[in-house]
Design a protein around this motif. Structure first.
Motif, PDB file in Angstrom:
ATOM      1  N   ASP A 123      47.432  24.419  50.683  1.00 25.17           N
ATOM      2  CA  ASP A 123      47.112  25.831  50.458  1.00 25.17           C
ATOM      3  C   ASP A 123      45.621  26.031  50.234  1.00 25.17           C
ATOM      4  O   ASP A 123      45.059  27.066  50.613  1.00 25.17           O
ATOM      5  CB  ASP A 123      47.890  26.373  49.258  1.00 25.17           C
ATOM      6  CG  ASP A 123      49.305  26.806  49.614  1.00 25.17           C
ATOM      7  OD1 ASP A 123      49.520  27.248  50.758  1.00 25.17           O
ATOM      8  OD2 ASP A 123      50.190  26.701  48.747  1.00 25.17           O
ATOM      9  N   TYR A 217      53.301  31.309  44.381  1.00 22.48           N
ATOM     10  CA  TYR A 217      54.282  32.153  45.065  1.00 22.48           C
ATOM     11  C   TYR A 217      55.675  31.533  45.114  1.00 22.48           C
ATOM     12  O   TYR A 217      56.578  32.083  45.753  1.00 22.48           O
ATOM     13  CB  TYR A 217      53.817  32.465  46.495  1.00 22.48           C
ATOM     14  CG  TYR A 217      53.467  31.258  47.335  1.00 22.48           C
ATOM     15  CD1 TYR A 217      54.452  30.556  48.021  1.00 22.48           C
ATOM     16  CD2 TYR A 217      52.161  30.837  47.448  1.00 22.48           C
ATOM     17  CE1 TYR A 217      54.130  29.454  48.805  1.00 22.48           C
ATOM     18  CE2 TYR A 217      51.824  29.740  48.223  1.00 22.48           C
ATOM     19  CZ  TYR A 217      52.815  29.058  48.897  1.00 22.48           C
ATOM     20  OH  TYR A 217      52.495  27.967  49.669  1.00 22.48           O
ATOM     21  N   TYR A 258      45.723  35.605  49.489  1.00 19.98           N
ATOM     22  CA  TYR A 258      46.490  34.584  50.208  1.00 19.98           C
ATOM     23  C   TYR A 258      47.659  34.197  49.311  1.00 19.98           C
ATOM     24  O   TYR A 258      47.474  33.829  48.146  1.00 19.98           O
ATOM     25  CB  TYR A 258      45.619  33.360  50.487  1.00 19.98           C
ATOM     26  CG  TYR A 258      46.398  32.144  50.971  1.00 19.98           C
ATOM     27  CD1 TYR A 258      46.519  31.872  52.325  1.00 19.98           C
ATOM     28  CD2 TYR A 258      47.014  31.280  50.064  1.00 19.98           C
ATOM     29  CE1 TYR A 258      47.230  30.761  52.767  1.00 19.98           C
ATOM     30  CE2 TYR A 258      47.730  30.170  50.498  1.00 19.98           C
ATOM     31  CZ  TYR A 258      47.834  29.918  51.846  1.00 19.98           C
ATOM     32  OH  TYR A 258      48.555  28.826  52.272  1.00 19.98           O
ATOM     33  N   THR A 259      48.878  34.282  49.849  1.00 21.42           N
ATOM     34  CA  THR A 259      50.045  33.925  49.038  1.00 21.42           C
ATOM     35  C   THR A 259      51.240  33.682  49.954  1.00 21.42           C
ATOM     36  O   THR A 259      51.105  33.612  51.178  1.00 21.42           O
ATOM     37  CB  THR A 259      50.333  35.018  47.990  1.00 21.42           C
ATOM     38  OG1 THR A 259      51.295  34.550  47.052  1.00 21.42           O
ATOM     39  CG2 THR A 259      50.828  36.305  48.640  1.00 21.42           C
ATOM     40  N   GLY A 260      52.418  33.539  49.357  1.00 22.02           N
ATOM     41  CA  GLY A 260      53.638  33.357  50.123  1.00 22.02           C
ATOM     42  C   GLY A 260      54.594  34.514  49.875  1.00 22.02           C
ATOM     43  O   GLY A 260      54.526  35.193  48.845  1.00 22.02           O
ATOM     44  N   SER A 261      55.492  34.726  50.815  1.00 20.64           N
ATOM     45  CA  SER A 261      56.474  35.804  50.673  1.00 20.64           C
ATOM     46  C   SER A 261      57.827  35.327  51.173  1.00 20.64           C
ATOM     47  O   SER A 261      57.944  34.765  52.262  1.00 20.64           O
ATOM     48  CB  SER A 261      56.039  37.041  51.476  1.00 20.64           C
ATOM     49  OG  SER A 261      56.970  38.087  51.299  1.00 20.64           O
ATOM     50  N   ASP A 268      60.493  41.615  54.699  1.00 18.08           N
ATOM     51  CA  ASP A 268      59.426  41.109  53.853  1.00 18.08           C
ATOM     52  C   ASP A 268      59.183  42.146  52.759  1.00 18.08           C
ATOM     53  O   ASP A 268      58.433  43.107  52.935  1.00 18.08           O
ATOM     54  CB  ASP A 268      58.165  40.891  54.693  1.00 18.08           C
ATOM     55  CG  ASP A 268      57.034  40.240  53.910  1.00 18.08           C
ATOM     56  OD1 ASP A 268      57.073  40.292  52.671  1.00 18.08           O
ATOM     57  OD2 ASP A 268      56.105  39.706  54.542  1.00 18.08           O
ATOM     58  N   GLU A 289      51.160  37.195  58.901  1.00 23.12           N
ATOM     59  CA  GLU A 289      51.742  35.905  58.566  1.00 23.12           C
ATOM     60  C   GLU A 289      50.828  34.799  59.083  1.00 23.12           C
ATOM     61  O   GLU A 289      50.469  34.773  60.258  1.00 23.12           O
ATOM     62  CB  GLU A 289      53.136  35.747  59.185  1.00 23.12           C
ATOM     63  CG  GLU A 289      54.212  36.532  58.473  1.00 23.12           C
ATOM     64  CD  GLU A 289      55.613  36.089  58.881  1.00 23.12           C
ATOM     65  OE1 GLU A 289      55.745  35.058  59.599  1.00 23.12           O
ATOM     66  OE2 GLU A 289      56.579  36.772  58.502  1.00 23.12           O
ATOM     67  N   VAL A 294      57.383  27.658  55.359  1.00 23.08           N
ATOM     68  CA  VAL A 294      56.914  26.550  54.528  1.00 23.08           C
ATOM     69  C   VAL A 294      57.917  26.298  53.400  1.00 23.08           C
ATOM     70  O   VAL A 294      58.734  27.150  53.080  1.00 23.08           O
ATOM     71  CB  VAL A 294      55.524  26.845  53.921  1.00 23.08           C
ATOM     72  CG1 VAL A 294      54.471  26.971  55.020  1.00 23.08           C
ATOM     73  CG2 VAL A 294      55.548  28.095  53.051  1.00 23.08           C
ATOM     74  N   ILE A 310      60.378  31.147  53.880  1.00 18.14           N
ATOM     75  CA  ILE A 310      59.215  31.482  53.045  1.00 18.14           C
ATOM     76  C   ILE A 310      57.992  31.463  53.948  1.00 18.14           C
ATOM     77  O   ILE A 310      57.693  30.436  54.580  1.00 18.14           O
ATOM     78  CB  ILE A 310      59.041  30.491  51.892  1.00 18.14           C
ATOM     79  CG1 ILE A 310      60.298  30.456  51.022  1.00 18.14           C
ATOM     80  CG2 ILE A 310      57.822  30.858  51.038  1.00 18.14           C
ATOM     81  CD1 ILE A 310      60.331  29.299  50.043  1.00 18.14           C
ATOM     82  N   ALA A 311      57.312  32.587  54.033  1.00 21.78           N
ATOM     83  CA  ALA A 311      56.145  32.707  54.909  1.00 21.78           C
ATOM     84  C   ALA A 311      54.863  32.695  54.088  1.00 21.78           C
ATOM     85  O   ALA A 311      54.826  33.195  52.957  1.00 21.78           O
ATOM     86  CB  ALA A 311      56.222  34.009  55.708  1.00 21.78           C
ATOM     87  N   LEU A 312      53.808  32.122  54.647  1.00 24.05           N
ATOM     88  CA  LEU A 312      52.477  32.252  54.069  1.00 24.05           C
ATOM     89  C   LEU A 312      51.809  33.468  54.689  1.00 24.05           C
ATOM     90  O   LEU A 312      51.844  33.658  55.907  1.00 24.05           O
ATOM     91  CB  LEU A 312      51.643  31.006  54.353  1.00 24.05           C
ATOM     92  CG  LEU A 312      52.135  29.721  53.697  1.00 24.05           C
ATOM     93  CD1 LEU A 312      51.255  28.554  54.106  1.00 24.05           C
ATOM     94  CD2 LEU A 312      52.175  29.855  52.189  1.00 24.05           C
TER      95      LEU A 312
END
Length: 330
Positions: A123, A217, A258-261, A268, A289, A294, A310-312
């Motif tokens: 990351d 995240y 910058y994070t994950g969702s 989303d 995205e 990930v 889980i998307a970045l």
């Protein structure tokens, strides 16, 4: 040469670590840090092997014989209090050193399980790439104030300073150990920063022209602050951080997140929440995205039973005015 500010002095052990990073850089030390899972797999291949070189000792964090390290490196680690000695006479470093571009970063030893762990990994590399991509095209005046929120090892601020050398830099974190290592990393890179410990932006002086953040995240069963993203399947910390940060942006200011969702049945929810919030604060939002999938192993846990991936993501806010928060913002 970097001169620490009076409000952020470096102790003698910390100065030894700055000298260590510079000595390693002179030796062309390079180590790209993988995920903890990959680290564990590599170490499991030869679990009893001692370090054979600097990369093994300071990157893979293997135990080593005292005479493995040359005297300068060994003496600097000793002066920093960064060596543990085993009963059998072997040694182990209490920190790791990773490379990103031309800079070196100190972070926590493996495994990163302590409450005040300072993480560096994939990351960090992706976050640095996003910061470079977003800041490089900007014509920023000298003295623009950039705040790296939850700085960790200092990747955001240090990368930003490489791209835009005229910035005034502030790093924040709730973890004093993170701020310590981030100051050392910045000093070794020749970058002047101010650091502020705290969970909010209350200690940050003046308007914020650019803000950066790489918040946790994932849902962490141990609720460790550096890894736990809270509710919204790990998106709550990022959302709350975005609200608090956008409120402080100067007109025309940017927040690079910058994070994950977590994606549930194609939806989303973090993107929806951030979009509504941006509208309420008179902000433009660019959302994309970076990586669609990930940490797939987490989907096997109960906490992610309803999640399909889980998307970045990156979310870049640009504030146009000082409109008050509306009912659309949660």
């Amino acid at each position: 040469m970097f001169d620490p500010t009076p409000e952020n002095p470096l102790s003698a052990p910390d100065q030894a670590l700055v000298a260590l990073l510079r000595a390693l850089k002179a030796r062309r030390y390079v180590f790209v840090t993988p995920t903890p899972a990959t680290h564990a797999r590599i170490r499991a291949r030869e679990p009893t092997r001692d370090a054979a070189d600097l990369r093994d000792a300071l990157g893979w964090n293997m135990p080593f014989a005292k005479d493995l390290l040359d005297p300068e490196i060994r003496d600097l680690l000793d002066a920093a209090g960064a060596l543990d000695r085993f009963r059998d006479g072997r040694w182990k470093c209490t920190l790791r050193v990773s490379s990103l571009g031309t800079d070196l970063y100190l972070h926590s030893s493996y495994p990163t399980i302590s409450e005040d762990a300072v993480f560096f990994g994939p990351d960090s590399y992706r976050f640095a790439s996003l910061v470079q991509r977003e800041l490089a095209p900007l014509a920023l005046a000298d003295g623009c104030h950039l705040v790296d929120i939850g700085t960790g090892s200092g990747v955001g601020a240090i990368t930003a300073a490489q791209v835009q050398p005229g910035l005034q830099l502030t790093m924040t974190d709730i973890n004093p150990n993170a701020l310590r290592l981030a100051r050392i990393n910045a000093c070794a890179a020749g970058i002047r920063v101010r650091s502020v410990q705290g969970e909010t932006l209350d200690g940050v002086r003046g308007p914020i022209d650019i803000a950066l953040a790489n918040p946790p995240y994932m849902i962490d069963r141990k609720a460790r602050a550096y890894r736990d993203g809270g509710d919204m399947h790990g998106g709550q910390v990022a959302y709350d951080m975005a609200v608090a940060t956008v409120e402080r942006l100067s007109s025309g200011g940017k927040f690079i997140l910058y994070t994950g969702s977590a994606i549930l049945r194609g939806q989303d929810h973090l993107r929806e929440a951030l979009g509504a919030m941006a509208s309420g604060y008179d902000c433009d939002l660019r959302y994309r995205e970076i990586d669609p999938d990930v940490f797939g192993e987490e989907l096997e846990t109960d906490a992610y039973a309803a999640v399909e991936r889980i998307a970045l993501i990156s979310a870049v806010f640009t504030r146009h005015g000082q409109k008050a928060r509306t009912a659309n913002a949660r």
